[in-house]
Write an enzyme that holds these catalytic residues in place. Structure first.
Site, PDB file in Angstrom:
ATOM      1  N   CYS A 270     -10.032 -66.073 -67.573  1.00  0.00           N
ATOM      2  CA  CYS A 270     -11.134 -65.954 -66.618  1.00  0.00           C
ATOM      3  C   CYS A 270     -12.283 -66.899 -66.991  1.00  0.00           C
ATOM      4  O   CYS A 270     -12.108 -68.106 -66.905  1.00  0.00           O
ATOM      5  CB  CYS A 270     -11.553 -64.497 -66.483  1.00  0.00           C
ATOM      6  SG  CYS A 270     -12.386 -64.191 -64.938  1.00  0.00           S
TER       7      CYS A 270
ATOM      8  N   HIS B 235      -7.021 -61.238 -66.401  1.00  0.00           N
ATOM      9  CA  HIS B 235      -7.278 -60.605 -67.701  1.00  0.00           C
ATOM     10  C   HIS B 235      -6.040 -59.886 -68.208  1.00  0.00           C
ATOM     11  O   HIS B 235      -5.934 -58.663 -68.050  1.00  0.00           O
ATOM     12  CB  HIS B 235      -8.414 -59.590 -67.554  1.00  0.00           C
ATOM     13  CG  HIS B 235      -9.741 -60.188 -67.289  1.00  0.00           C
ATOM     14  ND1 HIS B 235     -10.599 -60.565 -68.291  1.00  0.00           N
ATOM     15  CD2 HIS B 235     -10.353 -60.498 -66.136  1.00  0.00           C
ATOM     16  CE1 HIS B 235     -11.701 -61.073 -67.766  1.00  0.00           C
ATOM     17  NE2 HIS B 235     -11.581 -61.047 -66.457  1.00  0.00           N
TER      18      HIS B 235
ATOM     19  N   GLU C 254      -5.365 -59.081 -71.127  1.00  0.00           N
ATOM     20  CA  GLU C 254      -5.774 -58.150 -72.195  1.00  0.00           C
ATOM     21  C   GLU C 254      -6.170 -56.784 -71.641  1.00  0.00           C
ATOM     22  O   GLU C 254      -6.049 -55.782 -72.337  1.00  0.00           O
ATOM     23  CB  GLU C 254      -6.913 -58.759 -73.027  1.00  0.00           C
ATOM     24  CG  GLU C 254      -8.285 -58.818 -72.391  1.00  0.00           C
ATOM     25  CD  GLU C 254      -8.443 -59.862 -71.280  1.00  0.00           C
ATOM     26  OE1 GLU C 254      -7.474 -60.601 -71.002  1.00  0.00           O
ATOM     27  OE2 GLU C 254      -9.537 -59.915 -70.689  1.00  0.00           O
TER      28      GLU C 254
END
Ligand code: GLN
Length: 198
Positions: free
Chosen positions: A82, A179, A181
């Site tokens: 991002c 994202h 994660e």
């Protein structure tokens, strides 16, 4: 290399903890990076999401911008998600005046490309080099507007009537608009760290 790779997470702003957890799961030794001496001690770096304009200012004020550009030019593996994608790219479309990325991957990146209505959304993507779909969380996400000849596009999403790149790789640098994660998915991290893991 002996032992676990030392992987830095740029810890100036953004979702540092989530990246650290994913990297820990991959067996890396995780090092928060806020200063040039910490950068010097890592084998790879993850640049998290956050706000690219703020992160750009913090990279300059921390003294990291120059050393980071040097490490990237020297082939250090890196993953940017991002805002991290914006930092690793080159031209920034709809950035602050004068905003530019570090130029580690030859892409022009448009900030906040999905506009207000769907500024945040989720999608399941096929990513080249990753087995099975990836659940992708997009939060006021950028897309790649232009990619140079050396850039491999690994995944796209439909925006208007065009497919826009959202995962790209050039050399040892991998960038994603979303994202991974936040879904606890370490597969793009593993892709980026592959040069270290052998
Ligand atoms: N819109 C942010 C920017 O331009 C990026 C958002 C994010 O990292 N989730 O920097």
């Amino acid at each position: 290399m002996s032992g676990a790779p030392r992987v830095g997470v740029l810890a100036l702003q953004g979702d540092v903890r989530e990246h650290a957890a994913v990297l820990d799961g991959l067996g890396a030794e995780v090092v928060p990076v806020r200063r040039p001496d910490q950068l010097a001690a890592v084998d790879a770096l993850v640049l998290p999401g956050g706000e690219s304009t703020t992160l750009t200012l913090l990279l300059a004020s921390s003294g990291l911008a120059g050393p980071l550009a040097e490490r990237l030019a020297g082939g250090m593996p890196a993953l940017g998600t991002c805002a991290g994608m914006i930092l690793l790219g080159g031209e920034v479309v709809d950035g602050r005046p004068g905003q530019r990325g570090l130029g580690a991957i030859d892409v022009a990146v448009r900030r906040n490309a999905f506009g207000r209505q769907i500024a945040s959304f989720e999608a399941d993507l096929q990513v080249t080099g990753v087995d099975g779909p990836m659940h992708a969380v997009f939060i006021r996400a950028p897309v790649v507007e232009k990619a140079g000849d050396l850039v491999e596009v690994l995944a796209t999403v439909r925006l208007g009537d065009e497919d826009r790149p959202v995962v790209c790789r050039q050399g040892n640098v991998v960038v994603a608009s979303f994202h991974p994660e936040l879904s606890g998915d370490g597969r793009l991290h593993a892709l980026a760290l592959a040069p270290l893991l052998g």
